[in-house]
Structures are given as structure tokens and as C-alpha cells.
Motif scaffolding. Structure first.
Motif, PDB file in Angstrom:
ATOM      1  N   PRO A  44      -5.334   4.573 -21.736  1.00 12.52           N
ATOM      2  CA  PRO A  44      -4.404   3.889 -22.643  1.00 12.52           C
ATOM      3  C   PRO A  44      -3.694   2.759 -21.894  1.00 12.52           C
ATOM      4  O   PRO A  44      -3.411   2.878 -20.703  1.00 12.52           O
ATOM      5  N   THR A  45      -3.425   1.664 -22.589  1.00 13.75           N
ATOM      6  CA  THR A  45      -2.931   0.480 -21.899  1.00 13.75           C
ATOM      7  C   THR A  45      -1.472   0.135 -22.152  1.00 13.75           C
ATOM      8  O   THR A  45      -0.966  -0.798 -21.551  1.00 13.75           O
ATOM      9  N   GLY A  46      -0.788   0.845 -23.021  1.00 14.40           N
ATOM     10  CA  GLY A  46       0.573   0.466 -23.395  1.00 14.40           C
ATOM     11  C   GLY A  46       1.479   0.144 -22.232  1.00 14.40           C
ATOM     12  O   GLY A  46       2.039  -0.953 -22.135  1.00 14.40           O
ATOM     13  N   TRP A  47       1.651   1.064 -21.302  1.00 16.55           N
ATOM     14  CA  TRP A  47       2.581   0.860 -20.190  1.00 16.55           C
ATOM     15  C   TRP A  47       2.116  -0.251 -19.260  1.00 16.55           C
ATOM     16  O   TRP A  47       2.931  -0.981 -18.698  1.00 16.55           O
ATOM     17  N   ILE A  48       0.799  -0.419 -19.118  1.00 16.79           N
ATOM     18  CA  ILE A  48       0.268  -1.466 -18.238  1.00 16.79           C
ATOM     19  C   ILE A  48       0.633  -2.839 -18.800  1.00 16.79           C
ATOM     20  O   ILE A  48       1.105  -3.718 -18.083  1.00 16.79           O
ATOM     21  N   HIS A  49       0.421  -3.004 -20.101  1.00 13.97           N
ATOM     22  CA  HIS A  49       0.719  -4.291 -20.727  1.00 13.97           C
ATOM     23  C   HIS A  49       2.230  -4.560 -20.752  1.00 13.97           C
ATOM     24  O   HIS A  49       2.656  -5.700 -20.575  1.00 13.97           O
ATOM     25  N   ASP A  50       3.022  -3.513 -20.957  1.00 13.23           N
ATOM     26  CA  ASP A  50       4.482  -3.671 -20.906  1.00 13.23           C
ATOM     27  C   ASP A  50       4.921  -4.132 -19.515  1.00 13.23           C
ATOM     28  O   ASP A  50       5.740  -5.054 -19.374  1.00 13.23           O
ATOM     29  N   TRP A  51       4.383  -3.499 -18.474  1.00 16.39           N
ATOM     30  CA  TRP A  51       4.707  -3.871 -17.101  1.00 16.39           C
ATOM     31  C   TRP A  51       4.286  -5.321 -16.829  1.00 16.39           C
ATOM     32  O   TRP A  51       5.051  -6.101 -16.250  1.00 16.39           O
ATOM     33  N   ALA A  52       3.071  -5.688 -17.251  1.00 16.45           N
ATOM     34  CA  ALA A  52       2.580  -7.052 -17.025  1.00 16.45           C
ATOM     35  C   ALA A  52       3.473  -8.077 -17.719  1.00 16.45           C
ATOM     36  O   ALA A  52       3.768  -9.138 -17.150  1.00 16.45           O
ATOM     37  N   GLN A  53       3.925  -7.763 -18.921  1.00 14.20           N
ATOM     38  CA  GLN A  53       4.803  -8.683 -19.637  1.00 14.20           C
ATOM     39  C   GLN A  53       6.150  -8.815 -18.932  1.00 14.20           C
ATOM     40  O   GLN A  53       6.716  -9.907 -18.842  1.00 14.20           O
ATOM     41  N   THR A  54       6.665  -7.704 -18.395  1.00 15.35           N
ATOM     42  CA  THR A  54       7.925  -7.742 -17.645  1.00 15.35           C
ATOM     43  C   THR A  54       7.797  -8.649 -16.423  1.00 15.35           C
ATOM     44  O   THR A  54       8.663  -9.477 -16.154  1.00 15.35           O
ATOM     45  N   VAL A  55       6.699  -8.496 -15.690  1.00 14.89           N
ATOM     46  CA  VAL A  55       6.455  -9.338 -14.515  1.00 14.89           C
ATOM     47  C   VAL A  55       6.321 -10.796 -14.941  1.00 14.89           C
ATOM     48  O   VAL A  55       6.898 -11.700 -14.321  1.00 14.89           O
ATOM     49  N   ALA A  56       5.569 -11.040 -16.008  1.00 16.01           N
ATOM     50  CA  ALA A  56       5.381 -12.413 -16.493  1.00 16.01           C
ATOM     51  C   ALA A  56       6.713 -13.032 -16.906  1.00 16.01           C
ATOM     52  O   ALA A  56       7.008 -14.191 -16.559  1.00 16.01           O
ATOM     53  N   ASP A  57       7.534 -12.274 -17.645  1.00 17.20           N
ATOM     54  CA  ASP A  57       8.850 -12.773 -18.072  1.00 17.20           C
ATOM     55  C   ASP A  57       9.708 -13.133 -16.860  1.00 17.20           C
ATOM     56  O   ASP A  57      10.369 -14.178 -16.845  1.00 17.20           O
ATOM     57  N   ARG A  58       9.684 -12.277 -15.858  1.00 14.07           N
ATOM     58  CA  ARG A  58      10.477 -12.496 -14.645  1.00 14.07           C
ATOM     59  C   ARG A  58      10.107 -13.820 -13.972  1.00 14.07           C
ATOM     60  O   ARG A  58      10.934 -14.471 -13.346  1.00 14.07           O
ATOM     61  N   HIS A  59       8.847 -14.228 -14.108  1.00 11.74           N
ATOM     62  CA  HIS A  59       8.374 -15.444 -13.447  1.00 11.74           C
ATOM     63  C   HIS A  59       8.190 -16.610 -14.407  1.00 11.74           C
ATOM     64  O   HIS A  59       7.625 -17.645 -14.041  1.00 11.74           O
TER      65      HIS A  59
END
Length: 148
Positions: free
Chosen positions: A94-109
């Protein structure tokens, strides 16, 4: 007649073959299995149909360490893969948490419209046990050779 219509029997055969396994398969493996089942599809046709099915979202594609593309019929829910490098056995993750984490990192940058693809590979338990058994046999043969 379109290419898709012309290759419909091959498309159906490929989808059926890939739906019956939990492994990703290379185009060559698909071709060999189709021939074994009596199909007369050529390798070019197999490549073309696999590509069309992947583009249409009917198949997932992974590229493992050897660089070869491998194909699998997967479920409709968003997921990533954990694939055995030796036998190709695959588990959907399942990818939910992976995509959430990636979006958090992307937002930070300051990044937007982020795509994520996670492809994990390793050696499954069955292949690891098989390899360990082979190593034990090799070591046993080596010891026998040393004692003679």
C-alpha cells in the motif's frame, strides 16, 4: 483494422497469462509461455502488446538490476512493489504513507505536482533458503574433497 484489434487474441492471452501469476515476467518469458500454450505470436508482437497494455494502465512495469523491463497484472488500488531479484515473485505494498511522506518532503523544498514511484527489490525467503541450501551443499562437497 487497428493494431489493437489485430492483436486482440494475443492481448487476451497475455492478460490471462499475467493474471495467473504473482511474478513480474519479462517479454521473453511471456513469449516462451505463449508459444508453449500454442500461440503463434512473434516476439515483436509480444513487445508491442506489452507496451500497449502498460501504457493503458493494464499492466505494471518494473525494471530490476539487469535492466530488463518486467510486466505484471496488478490490482486496481494504488500500490508499489517488493520484488524478488531471483524469481520475480512480487508483493503489492500500500502506498498511502509513502506518498504522504513524499509530499511532505516536496512541500518542505517548494516542489509541487510530485510523482512517487517506489520499487523495492530483494531476495524472497524461498530463494534465500534455496541459495543457502546450495551453499551448504557446496561447502560439504569442499570438505569432502579436502579430506580425501
Amino acid at each position: 483494422m487497428t493494431v489493437s484489434e489485430r492483436h486482440a487474441p494475443h492481448r487476451d492471452a497475455i492478460l490471462g497469462l499475467l493474471a495467473a501469476t504473482d511474478r513480474f515476467r519479462s517479454a521473453s518469458e511471456v513469449h516462451v509461455e505463449l508459444l508453449r500454450r500454442g500461440s503463434r505470436a512473434g516476439m515483436t508482437t509480444v513487445y508491442r502488446v506489452l507496451h500497449q497494455l502498460a501504457e493503458a494502465g493494464e499492466l505494471d512495469v518494473v525494471v530490476l538490476g539487469d535492466g530488463a523491463r518486467r510486466y505484471r497484472r496488478c490490482g486496481p488500488a494504488a500500490h508499489d512493489h517488493l520484488t524478488c531479484r531471483r524469481c520475480g515473485r512480487t508483493v503489492e505494498l500500500p502506498t498511502g504513507w509513502i506518498h504522504d511522506w513524499a509530499q511532505t518532503v516536496a512541500d518542505r523544498h517548494g516542489f509541487r505536482d510530485v510523482d512517487t514511484v517506489l520499487q523495492l527489490s530483494g531476495v524472497c525467503r524461498r530463494c534465500a533458503v534455496s541459495a543457502a541450501g546450495g551453499q551448504q551443499r557446496s561447502m560439504a562437497h569442499g570438505k569432502q574433497a579436502d579430506t580425501h
